[in-house]
Scaffold this motif. Structure first.
Motif, PDB file in Angstrom:
ATOM      1  N   LEU A   6       0.545  -1.026   0.086  1.00  0.00           N
ATOM      2  CA  LEU A   6      -0.011   0.152   0.524  1.00  0.00           C
ATOM      3  C   LEU A   6       0.838   1.070   0.359  1.00  0.00           C
ATOM      4  CD1 LEU A   6      -2.258   1.242   0.192  1.00  0.00           C
ATOM      5  CD2 LEU A   6      -2.769   1.133   2.699  1.00  0.00           C
ATOM      6  N   ASP A   7       2.069   1.244   0.802  1.00  0.00           N
ATOM      7  CA  ASP A   7       3.040   2.836   0.988  1.00  0.00           C
ATOM      8  C   ASP A   7       3.366   2.768  -0.151  1.00  0.00           C
ATOM      9  OD1 ASP A   7       2.092   2.463   3.456  1.00  0.00           O
ATOM     10  OD2 ASP A   7       4.807   1.921   3.569  1.00  0.00           O
ATOM     11  N   GLU A   8       3.518   2.078  -1.566  1.00  0.00           N
ATOM     12  CA  GLU A   8       4.291   2.483  -2.434  1.00  0.00           C
ATOM     13  C   GLU A   8       3.052   2.438  -3.789  1.00  0.00           C
ATOM     14  OE1 GLU A   8       7.218  -1.815  -2.345  1.00  0.00           O
ATOM     15  OE2 GLU A   8       5.285  -1.965  -3.867  1.00  0.00           O
ATOM     16  N   VAL A   9       1.422   2.271  -2.889  1.00  0.00           N
ATOM     17  CA  VAL A   9       0.390   3.155  -4.137  1.00  0.00           C
ATOM     18  C   VAL A   9       0.107   5.116  -3.996  1.00  0.00           C
ATOM     19  CG1 VAL A   9      -2.616   2.427  -5.003  1.00  0.00           C
ATOM     20  CG2 VAL A   9      -0.023   0.597  -4.564  1.00  0.00           C
ATOM     21  N   VAL A  10       0.237   4.944  -2.451  1.00  0.00           N
ATOM     22  CA  VAL A  10      -0.198   6.041  -2.236  1.00  0.00           C
ATOM     23  C   VAL A  10       0.250   7.552  -2.204  1.00  0.00           C
ATOM     24  CG1 VAL A  10      -0.117   7.269   0.287  1.00  0.00           C
ATOM     25  CG2 VAL A  10      -1.025   4.592   0.203  1.00  0.00           C
ATOM     26  N   GLY A  11      -0.234   8.365  -2.636  1.00  0.00           N
ATOM     27  CA  GLY A  11       0.396   9.765  -3.544  1.00  0.00           C
ATOM     28  C   GLY A  11       0.925   9.348  -4.320  1.00  0.00           C
ATOM     29  N   THR A  12       0.343   8.767  -5.572  1.00  0.00           N
ATOM     30  CA  THR A  12       0.920   7.774  -6.663  1.00  0.00           C
ATOM     31  C   THR A  12      -0.318   8.975  -7.507  1.00  0.00           C
ATOM     32  OG1 THR A  12       0.756   6.101  -6.712  1.00  0.00           O
ATOM     33  CG2 THR A  12       2.225   5.788  -6.425  1.00  0.00           C
ATOM     34  N   ASP A  13      -0.414   8.184  -8.862  1.00  0.00           N
ATOM     35  CA  ASP A  13      -1.350   8.092  -9.622  1.00  0.00           C
ATOM     36  C   ASP A  13      -2.291   7.331  -9.859  1.00  0.00           C
ATOM     37  OD1 ASP A  13      -0.137  10.061 -10.725  1.00  0.00           O
ATOM     38  OD2 ASP A  13       0.714   9.486 -12.528  1.00  0.00           O
ATOM     39  N   HIS A  14      -2.032   6.475  -8.942  1.00  0.00           N
ATOM     40  CA  HIS A  14      -3.061   5.062  -8.816  1.00  0.00           C
ATOM     41  C   HIS A  14      -3.557   5.189  -6.948  1.00  0.00           C
ATOM     42  CE1 HIS A  14      -0.743   2.566 -11.737  1.00  0.00           C
ATOM     43  NE2 HIS A  14      -1.070   3.693 -12.077  1.00  0.00           N
ATOM     44  N   ALA A  18     -11.643  11.466  -4.650  1.00  0.00           N
ATOM     45  CA  ALA A  18     -12.755  11.993  -5.385  1.00  0.00           C
ATOM     46  C   ALA A  18     -13.960  12.610  -4.157  1.00  0.00           C
ATOM     47  CB  ALA A  18     -13.829  11.043  -6.443  1.00  0.00           C
ATOM     48  N   GLU A  19     -14.923  13.383  -4.122  1.00  0.00           N
ATOM     49  CA  GLU A  19     -16.000  13.217  -2.692  1.00  0.00           C
ATOM     50  C   GLU A  19     -15.806  12.851  -2.019  1.00  0.00           C
ATOM     51  OE1 GLU A  19     -18.892  16.003  -3.897  1.00  0.00           O
ATOM     52  OE2 GLU A  19     -19.223  17.026  -1.663  1.00  0.00           O
ATOM     53  N   GLY A  20     -15.933  12.076  -1.519  1.00  0.00           N
ATOM     54  CA  GLY A  20     -16.277  11.515  -0.511  1.00  0.00           C
ATOM     55  C   GLY A  20     -15.236   9.630  -0.182  1.00  0.00           C
ATOM     56  N   TRP A  21     -14.592   9.779  -1.091  1.00  0.00           N
ATOM     57  CA  TRP A  21     -13.517   8.546  -0.868  1.00  0.00           C
ATOM     58  C   TRP A  21     -12.452   8.328  -1.260  1.00  0.00           C
ATOM     59  CZ3 TRP A  21     -11.998   6.542  -5.917  1.00  0.00           C
ATOM     60  CH2 TRP A  21     -12.509   7.704  -7.358  1.00  0.00           C
ATOM     61  N   ASN A  22     -11.481   7.791  -1.360  1.00  0.00           N
ATOM     62  CA  ASN A  22      -9.988   7.984  -1.606  1.00  0.00           C
ATOM     63  C   ASN A  22      -9.262   6.586  -1.745  1.00  0.00           C
ATOM     64  OD1 ASN A  22      -7.173   8.970   0.818  1.00  0.00           O
ATOM     65  ND2 ASN A  22      -7.004   8.747  -1.702  1.00  0.00           N
ATOM     66  N   HIS A  38      -9.144  -2.718  -4.990  1.00  0.00           N
ATOM     67  CA  HIS A  38      -8.374  -1.549  -3.847  1.00  0.00           C
ATOM     68  C   HIS A  38      -8.142  -1.404  -3.004  1.00  0.00           C
ATOM     69  CE1 HIS A  38     -10.899   0.157  -7.688  1.00  0.00           C
ATOM     70  NE2 HIS A  38      -9.878  -1.117  -8.451  1.00  0.00           N
ATOM     71  N   ASP A  39      -6.961  -0.867  -2.090  1.00  0.00           N
ATOM     72  CA  ASP A  39      -7.755   0.080  -0.960  1.00  0.00           C
ATOM     73  C   ASP A  39      -8.600   1.524  -0.685  1.00  0.00           C
ATOM     74  OD1 ASP A  39      -7.567   0.704   1.273  1.00  0.00           O
ATOM     75  OD2 ASP A  39      -5.670  -0.924   2.215  1.00  0.00           O
ATOM     76  N   THR A  40      -9.757   0.567  -0.633  1.00  0.00           N
ATOM     77  CA  THR A  40     -10.293   2.041  -0.598  1.00  0.00           C
ATOM     78  C   THR A  40     -11.051   2.990   1.044  1.00  0.00           C
ATOM     79  OG1 THR A  40     -11.057   1.365  -2.271  1.00  0.00           O
ATOM     80  CG2 THR A  40     -12.452   3.516  -1.400  1.00  0.00           C
ATOM     81  N   LEU A  41     -11.147   3.520   0.664  1.00  0.00           N
ATOM     82  CA  LEU A  41     -11.486   4.500   2.252  1.00  0.00           C
ATOM     83  C   LEU A  41     -13.102   5.592   2.018  1.00  0.00           C
ATOM     84  CD1 LEU A  41      -8.115   6.026   3.382  1.00  0.00           C
ATOM     85  CD2 LEU A  41      -8.838   4.063   4.206  1.00  0.00           C
ATOM     86  N   ILE A  42     -13.830   5.638   2.619  1.00  0.00           N
ATOM     87  CA  ILE A  42     -14.669   5.891   2.410  1.00  0.00           C
ATOM     88  C   ILE A  42     -15.219   7.034   3.146  1.00  0.00           C
ATOM     89  CG2 ILE A  42     -17.667   6.049   2.157  1.00  0.00           C
ATOM     90  CD1 ILE A  42     -15.663   4.555  -0.029  1.00  0.00           C
ATOM     91  N   HIS A  43     -14.911   8.100   3.062  1.00  0.00           N
ATOM     92  CA  HIS A  43     -15.440   9.298   4.264  1.00  0.00           C
ATOM     93  C   HIS A  43     -16.761   9.881   4.384  1.00  0.00           C
ATOM     94  CE1 HIS A  43     -11.065   9.901   3.634  1.00  0.00           C
ATOM     95  NE2 HIS A  43     -11.251  10.194   2.117  1.00  0.00           N
ATOM     96  N   PRO A  44     -16.936  10.043   6.158  1.00  0.00           N
ATOM     97  CA  PRO A  44     -18.235  10.591   6.635  1.00  0.00           C
ATOM     98  C   PRO A  44     -18.634  10.905   6.431  1.00  0.00           C
ATOM     99  CG  PRO A  44     -16.747  10.233   8.623  1.00  0.00           C
ATOM    100  CD  PRO A  44     -15.976   9.958   7.070  1.00  0.00           C
ATOM    101  N   GLY A  45     -20.209  11.193   6.322  1.00  0.00           N
ATOM    102  CA  GLY A  45     -21.535  12.223   5.620  1.00  0.00           C
ATOM    103  C   GLY A  45     -21.053  12.614   4.435  1.00  0.00           C
ATOM    104  N   VAL A  46     -20.980  12.044   3.380  1.00  0.00           N
ATOM    105  CA  VAL A  46     -21.254  11.910   1.836  1.00  0.00           C
ATOM    106  C   VAL A  46     -22.064  10.548   1.439  1.00  0.00           C
ATOM    107  CG1 VAL A  46     -20.277  12.003  -0.138  1.00  0.00           C
ATOM    108  CG2 VAL A  46     -19.465  13.274   1.452  1.00  0.00           C
ATOM    109  N   ASP A  47     -22.783  11.467   0.832  1.00  0.00           N
ATOM    110  CA  ASP A  47     -23.760  10.211  -0.071  1.00  0.00           C
ATOM    111  C   ASP A  47     -23.286  10.051  -1.486  1.00  0.00           C
ATOM    112  OD1 ASP A  47     -26.046   9.375   2.110  1.00  0.00           O
ATOM    113  OD2 ASP A  47     -27.579  11.317   1.589  1.00  0.00           O
TER     114      ASP A  47
END
Ligand code: 9YT
Length: 132
Positions: A6-14, A18-22, A38-47
């Motif tokens: 994961l460390d090799e992907v974070v901060g790259t083009d991959h 977008a609004e509400g996720w990463n 994908h290892d995806t983060l869904i941020h709170p408060g966005v439908d």
């Protein structure tokens, strides 16, 4: 064999935001596996109003909590760590996090890298990869 961290992907083009996720895209179409991972983060408060008309997606929650509502009439399912949902019918849905959810997402066909949702909540159909 492909070995990637994961460390090799974070901060790259991959590492696509977008609004509400990463979405940290660990395996892509070009890796030749037939799916993307994908290892995806869904941020709170966005439908997130989504409908992957060109893809099948399985989503496994490993952290955080929230809910998924199937449109147009429900049902609504709670999402907690250990829950998987599979959009086997290209299901139209709304995903909402209560706390930041970390999801392992698998797409078939695989995404190619930097897709974000269009106005219908879909990703474009995968481009055909040319053999070189
Ligand atoms: C769970 C979900 O669909 N989140 C939106 C981002 C997407 N899954 C991705 O590309 O990782």
């Amino acid at each position: 064999m492909i070995v990637r961290k994961l460390d090799e992907v974070v901060g790259t083009d991959h590492d696509v935001a977008a609004e509400g996720w990463n979405s940290r895209r660990l395996l892509l179409a070009k890796d030749g596996m037939g799916f993307s991972l994908h290892d995806t983060l869904i941020h709170p408060g966005v439908d997130l109003n989504l409908c992957y008309e060109n893809h099948l997606e399985a989503v496994y929650c490993i952290e955080g909590d929230g809910e998924i509502r199937v449109l147009p009439d429900g049902p609504t399912y709670p999402i907690v760590p250990g829950t998987v949902y599979a959009l086997d019918q290209h299901d139209h849905h709304v995903l909402r996090a209560t706390t930041t959810m970390r999801m392992v997402c698998v797409f078939n066909p695989p995404v190619t890298g930097n897709e974000v949702h269009d106005e219908n909540g879909a990703y474009p159909a995968a481009a055909v990869l040319q053999e070189s």
